[in-house]
Motif scaffolding. Structure first.
Motif, short mmCIF file in Angstrom:
data_model
loop_
_atom_site.label_atom_id
_atom_site.label_comp_id
_atom_site.label_asym_id
_atom_site.label_seq_id
_atom_site.Cartn_x
_atom_site.Cartn_y
_atom_site.Cartn_z
N PHE A 51 0.85 -1.19 0.00
CA PHE A 51 0.00 0.00 0.00
C PHE A 51 0.88 1.24 0.00
O PHE A 51 2.06 1.17 0.31
CB PHE A 51 -0.96 -0.02 1.20
N GLU A 53 -0.84 4.47 0.91
CA GLU A 53 -1.50 5.39 1.82
C GLU A 53 -2.65 4.67 2.50
O GLU A 53 -3.35 3.89 1.88
CB GLU A 53 -2.02 6.62 1.07
N GLY A 54 -2.80 4.90 3.80
CA GLY A 54 -3.88 4.25 4.54
C GLY A 54 -3.51 4.04 5.99
O GLY A 54 -2.68 4.77 6.54
N VAL A 55 -4.13 3.03 6.60
CA VAL A 55 -3.94 2.75 8.01
C VAL A 55 -3.54 1.28 8.17
O VAL A 55 -4.14 0.40 7.56
CB VAL A 55 -5.23 3.02 8.81
N GLU A 126 -0.81 5.56 10.71
CA GLU A 126 -1.62 6.19 9.68
C GLU A 126 -0.68 6.87 8.70
O GLU A 126 0.13 7.71 9.10
CB GLU A 126 -2.58 7.21 10.30
N LEU A 128 -0.86 9.23 5.83
CA LEU A 128 -1.84 10.16 5.27
C LEU A 128 -1.10 11.23 4.47
O LEU A 128 -0.58 12.19 5.04
CB LEU A 128 -2.66 10.80 6.39
N GLY A 129 -1.04 11.04 3.15
CA GLY A 129 -0.30 11.99 2.31
C GLY A 129 1.16 12.00 2.70
O GLY A 129 1.82 10.97 2.69
N CYS A 181 -5.57 -3.70 7.74
CA CYS A 181 -4.98 -2.78 6.77
C CYS A 181 -6.11 -2.10 6.01
O CYS A 181 -6.94 -2.76 5.41
CB CYS A 181 -4.11 -3.52 5.78
N LEU A 182 -6.13 -0.78 6.08
CA LEU A 182 -7.14 0.00 5.37
C LEU A 182 -6.41 0.87 4.37
O LEU A 182 -5.62 1.73 4.74
CB LEU A 182 -7.93 0.87 6.36
N ARG A 183 -6.65 0.62 3.09
CA ARG A 183 -5.98 1.34 2.03
C ARG A 183 -6.84 2.47 1.50
O ARG A 183 -8.04 2.31 1.37
CB ARG A 183 -5.75 0.39 0.84
N LYS A 184 -6.20 3.57 1.15
CA LYS A 184 -6.93 4.65 0.49
C LYS A 184 -7.12 4.28 -0.98
O LYS A 184 -6.17 3.84 -1.64
CB LYS A 184 -6.14 5.96 0.62
N LYS A 185 -8.34 4.41 -1.45
CA LYS A 185 -8.62 4.04 -2.86
C LYS A 185 -8.23 5.15 -3.80
O LYS A 185 -8.23 6.28 -3.48
CB LYS A 185 -10.11 3.74 -3.03
#
Length: 185
Positions: A51, A53-55, A126, A128-129, A181-185
């Motif tokens: 990944f 970007e994400g958590v 996290e 984030l950018g 794992c949480l990915r930014k789409k």
């Protein structure tokens, strides 16, 4: 896998006192064969999940020991930069970004004391950018700028020995209850 166990739905990386052959990193020539008195394991998602970007978070339990290290880190296809979600130490954990080997490569390493190592804790990063935010049990403990050259990251869970130790403290279990794992789409 030899040093991976699952008991009561908890995965453990197990460090054992046993003679084994393996490989060690030599900065001048890379991986070289070596004989060891201990065995352990590394789990990573390099071939299956990355990944940018994400958590990322994991519920884990480990002993904060001077000789044995438990770590949850992120890297790309290059060994650096390495982002330590956490790395156990002597009665503490550290976290931060390592840009290259050695102490001069540490961008900022934060040490956290006072955790009860008899309990599970949730370590969260996290991405984030251009900002990295670390949390333990949903409490923010550190924030810093992300390295520019991160690329696609994958997860590493590591149990290792860095000093001689009393064989009576083995086997050692680095326990992982879950990973999210949480990915930014």
């Amino acid at each position: 896998l030899k040093n991976i166990e699952i008991r009561n739905k908890i995965l453990s990386i197990v460090v054992k006192a046993e003679k084994t052959d393996g490989k060690a990193w030599d900065p001048s020539i890379g991986l070289i064969p070596k004989k060891f008195d201990y065995s352990s394991a590394i789990l990573n998602t390099g071939n299956g999940f990355t990944f940018t970007e994400g958590v990322i978070e994991a519920k884990v339990k480990f002993r904060a020991d001077k000789a044995i290290t438990s770590a949850f880190a992120l890297t790309s296809n290059h060994p650096f930069p390495q982002i330590d979600v956490f790395r156990s130490g002597n009665k503490s954990v550290s976290l931060g970004v390592i840009n290259k080997p050695g102490k001069e490569g540490i961008q900022k390493l934060i040490h956290i004391n006072g955790l009860n190592f008899n309990n599970f804790h949730i370590f969260r990063l996290e991405v984030l950018g251009n900002e990295l935010v670390w949390k333990i049990n949903n409490y923010e403990v550190h924030r810093e700028q992300a390295p520019r050259n991160m690329g696609e990251l994958f997860l590493h869970f590591i149990g290792s020995i860095h000093e001689p130790l009393n064989g009576g403290s083995l086997p050692y279990h680095f326990e992982i209850d879950w990973v999210r794992c949480l990915r930014k789409k």
